[in-house]
Scaffold this motif. Sequence first.
Motif, PDB file in Angstrom:
ATOM      1  N   ILE A  29      24.647  90.669  53.308  1.00 32.96           N
ATOM      2  CA  ILE A  29      25.257  89.397  53.188  1.00 32.96           C
ATOM      3  C   ILE A  29      26.859  89.772  53.872  1.00 32.96           C
ATOM      4  O   ILE A  29      27.224  88.881  54.775  1.00 32.96           O
ATOM      5  CB  ILE A  29      25.444  88.847  51.900  1.00 32.96           C
ATOM      6  CG1 ILE A  29      23.932  88.345  51.359  1.00 32.96           C
ATOM      7  CG2 ILE A  29      26.385  87.525  51.792  1.00 32.96           C
ATOM      8  CD1 ILE A  29      23.253  87.693  52.222  1.00 32.96           C
ATOM      9  N   LYS A  30      27.473  90.833  53.521  1.00 28.40           N
ATOM     10  CA  LYS A  30      28.723  91.066  53.973  1.00 28.40           C
ATOM     11  C   LYS A  30      28.650  91.155  55.453  1.00 28.40           C
ATOM     12  O   LYS A  30      29.458  91.087  56.333  1.00 28.40           O
ATOM     13  CB  LYS A  30      29.176  92.379  53.397  1.00 28.40           C
ATOM     14  CG  LYS A  30      30.536  92.579  53.540  1.00 28.40           C
ATOM     15  CD  LYS A  30      31.646  91.645  53.290  1.00 28.40           C
ATOM     16  CE  LYS A  30      33.015  92.073  53.515  1.00 28.40           C
ATOM     17  NZ  LYS A  30      33.918  90.992  53.500  1.00 28.40           N
ATOM     18  N   ARG A  31      27.598  91.909  55.941  1.00 31.11           N
ATOM     19  CA  ARG A  31      27.640  92.126  57.455  1.00 31.11           C
ATOM     20  C   ARG A  31      27.454  90.965  58.284  1.00 31.11           C
ATOM     21  O   ARG A  31      27.887  90.707  59.095  1.00 31.11           O
ATOM     22  CB  ARG A  31      26.275  93.133  57.715  1.00 31.11           C
ATOM     23  CG  ARG A  31      26.378  94.487  57.272  1.00 31.11           C
ATOM     24  CD  ARG A  31      27.317  95.536  57.696  1.00 31.11           C
ATOM     25  NE  ARG A  31      28.502  95.219  57.000  1.00 31.11           N
ATOM     26  CZ  ARG A  31      29.142  95.667  55.953  1.00 31.11           C
ATOM     27  NH1 ARG A  31      28.345  96.360  55.249  1.00 31.11           N
ATOM     28  NH2 ARG A  31      30.432  95.484  55.614  1.00 31.11           N
ATOM     29  N   ILE A  32      26.607  89.988  57.544  1.00 32.01           N
ATOM     30  CA  ILE A  32      26.203  88.681  58.169  1.00 32.01           C
ATOM     31  C   ILE A  32      27.589  87.919  58.463  1.00 32.01           C
ATOM     32  O   ILE A  32      28.019  87.499  59.572  1.00 32.01           O
ATOM     33  CB  ILE A  32      25.251  87.814  57.369  1.00 32.01           C
ATOM     34  CG1 ILE A  32      23.973  88.531  57.582  1.00 32.01           C
ATOM     35  CG2 ILE A  32      25.226  86.367  57.847  1.00 32.01           C
ATOM     36  CD1 ILE A  32      22.804  87.900  56.460  1.00 32.01           C
ATOM     37  N   ASP A  33      28.456  87.872  57.211  1.00 34.00           N
ATOM     38  CA  ASP A  33      29.463  87.214  57.183  1.00 34.00           C
ATOM     39  C   ASP A  33      30.450  87.927  58.217  1.00 34.00           C
ATOM     40  O   ASP A  33      31.289  87.144  58.690  1.00 34.00           O
ATOM     41  CB  ASP A  33      30.341  87.094  55.831  1.00 34.00           C
ATOM     42  CG  ASP A  33      31.240  86.222  55.946  1.00 34.00           C
ATOM     43  OD1 ASP A  33      31.258  84.973  55.985  1.00 34.00           O
ATOM     44  OD2 ASP A  33      32.562  86.605  55.331  1.00 34.00           O
ATOM     45  N   GLU A  34      30.700  89.023  58.253  1.00 39.44           N
ATOM     46  CA  GLU A  34      31.636  89.521  58.911  1.00 39.44           C
ATOM     47  C   GLU A  34      31.310  89.458  60.520  1.00 39.44           C
ATOM     48  O   GLU A  34      32.365  89.425  61.410  1.00 39.44           O
ATOM     49  CB  GLU A  34      31.560  91.332  58.980  1.00 39.44           C
ATOM     50  CG  GLU A  34      32.452  91.597  57.721  1.00 39.44           C
ATOM     51  CD  GLU A  34      32.298  93.151  57.037  1.00 39.44           C
ATOM     52  OE1 GLU A  34      31.536  93.937  57.806  1.00 39.44           O
ATOM     53  OE2 GLU A  34      32.854  93.605  56.441  1.00 39.44           O
ATOM     54  N   THR A  35      29.881  89.434  61.044  1.00 35.22           N
ATOM     55  CA  THR A  35      29.688  88.959  62.435  1.00 35.22           C
ATOM     56  C   THR A  35      30.005  87.780  62.549  1.00 35.22           C
ATOM     57  O   THR A  35      30.744  87.462  63.711  1.00 35.22           O
ATOM     58  CB  THR A  35      28.026  89.080  62.463  1.00 35.22           C
ATOM     59  OG1 THR A  35      27.631  90.386  62.251  1.00 35.22           O
ATOM     60  CG2 THR A  35      27.708  88.585  63.984  1.00 35.22           C
ATOM     61  N   LEU A  70      16.167  89.583  58.209  1.00 34.49           N
ATOM     62  CA  LEU A  70      15.841  90.602  57.351  1.00 34.49           C
ATOM     63  C   LEU A  70      16.095  90.350  55.920  1.00 34.49           C
ATOM     64  O   LEU A  70      15.305  90.836  54.905  1.00 34.49           O
ATOM     65  CB  LEU A  70      16.716  91.960  57.683  1.00 34.49           C
ATOM     66  CG  LEU A  70      16.418  93.162  57.038  1.00 34.49           C
ATOM     67  CD1 LEU A  70      15.133  93.812  57.242  1.00 34.49           C
ATOM     68  CD2 LEU A  70      17.787  94.238  57.404  1.00 34.49           C
ATOM     69  N   ALA A  71      17.150  89.733  55.424  1.00 32.88           N
ATOM     70  CA  ALA A  71      17.427  89.350  54.136  1.00 32.88           C
ATOM     71  C   ALA A  71      16.115  88.660  53.478  1.00 32.88           C
ATOM     72  O   ALA A  71      15.854  88.673  52.341  1.00 32.88           O
ATOM     73  CB  ALA A  71      18.702  88.564  54.156  1.00 32.88           C
ATOM     74  N   HIS A  85      27.488  83.293  47.807  1.00 29.66           N
ATOM     75  CA  HIS A  85      26.382  83.836  47.849  1.00 29.66           C
ATOM     76  C   HIS A  85      26.318  84.464  46.345  1.00 29.66           C
ATOM     77  O   HIS A  85      27.360  84.679  45.690  1.00 29.66           O
ATOM     78  CB  HIS A  85      26.147  84.815  48.812  1.00 29.66           C
ATOM     79  CG  HIS A  85      24.818  85.645  48.554  1.00 29.66           C
ATOM     80  ND1 HIS A  85      24.561  86.773  48.017  1.00 29.66           N
ATOM     81  CD2 HIS A  85      23.658  85.377  49.129  1.00 29.66           C
ATOM     82  CE1 HIS A  85      23.611  87.146  48.172  1.00 29.66           C
ATOM     83  NE2 HIS A  85      22.707  86.156  48.758  1.00 29.66           N
ATOM     84  N   ARG A  86      24.966  84.707  45.846  1.00 30.05           N
ATOM     85  CA  ARG A  86      25.115  85.269  44.144  1.00 30.05           C
ATOM     86  C   ARG A  86      25.706  86.540  44.212  1.00 30.05           C
ATOM     87  O   ARG A  86      26.099  87.003  43.180  1.00 30.05           O
ATOM     88  CB  ARG A  86      23.457  85.382  43.686  1.00 30.05           C
ATOM     89  CG  ARG A  86      22.704  86.357  44.763  1.00 30.05           C
ATOM     90  CD  ARG A  86      21.218  86.224  44.550  1.00 30.05           C
ATOM     91  NE  ARG A  86      20.309  87.141  45.264  1.00 30.05           N
ATOM     92  CZ  ARG A  86      20.116  88.334  45.028  1.00 30.05           C
ATOM     93  NH1 ARG A  86      20.537  88.877  43.648  1.00 30.05           N
ATOM     94  NH2 ARG A  86      19.355  88.991  45.653  1.00 30.05           N
ATOM     95  N   SER A  87      26.021  87.286  45.236  1.00 35.52           N
ATOM     96  CA  SER A  87      26.830  88.535  45.310  1.00 35.52           C
ATOM     97  C   SER A  87      28.108  88.344  45.164  1.00 35.52           C
ATOM     98  O   SER A  87      28.849  89.392  44.932  1.00 35.52           O
ATOM     99  CB  SER A  87      26.360  89.480  46.733  1.00 35.52           C
ATOM    100  OG  SER A  87      26.832  88.629  47.684  1.00 35.52           O
TER     101      SER A  87
END
Length: 117
Positions: A29-35, A70-71, A85-87
């Motif tokens: 999720i962090k990679r998605i948000d950073e993109t 992928l998620a 997000h739940r994370s």
Amino acid sequence: MHKLIAKLLHRSPPSHVERLAGRDCRRLIKRIDETRELVELLQAQAPDLLRTHPWVLLWLEDNDSFLVELAEAIGEPSLTTDSRHRSGIWLRPWPLQPLPARTTNPDHIESQTIGAK
């Protein structure tokens, strides 16, 4: 892209992919948000680069789509954007309208995305 993810999951057990995604899928999720944050930065600070190199947005959009798929492939519920997000990560929405496939005309991109503020 579905075939690539299926191949990845076939070669790596889902538990391995889930471990790479991190607890509560946090790393993924962090990679998605950073993109998405990078796209916002480029839009604000380098609009000329995006006009002259429109494929950069296509690369980033493809990466975003791949990571979201992928998620979902490892069982993550549909990702709701612009929410926590739940994370614990606040997942921002994709900052631009999706680009048409094979976009190569910088004027076309500018009129649809970069120029619209």
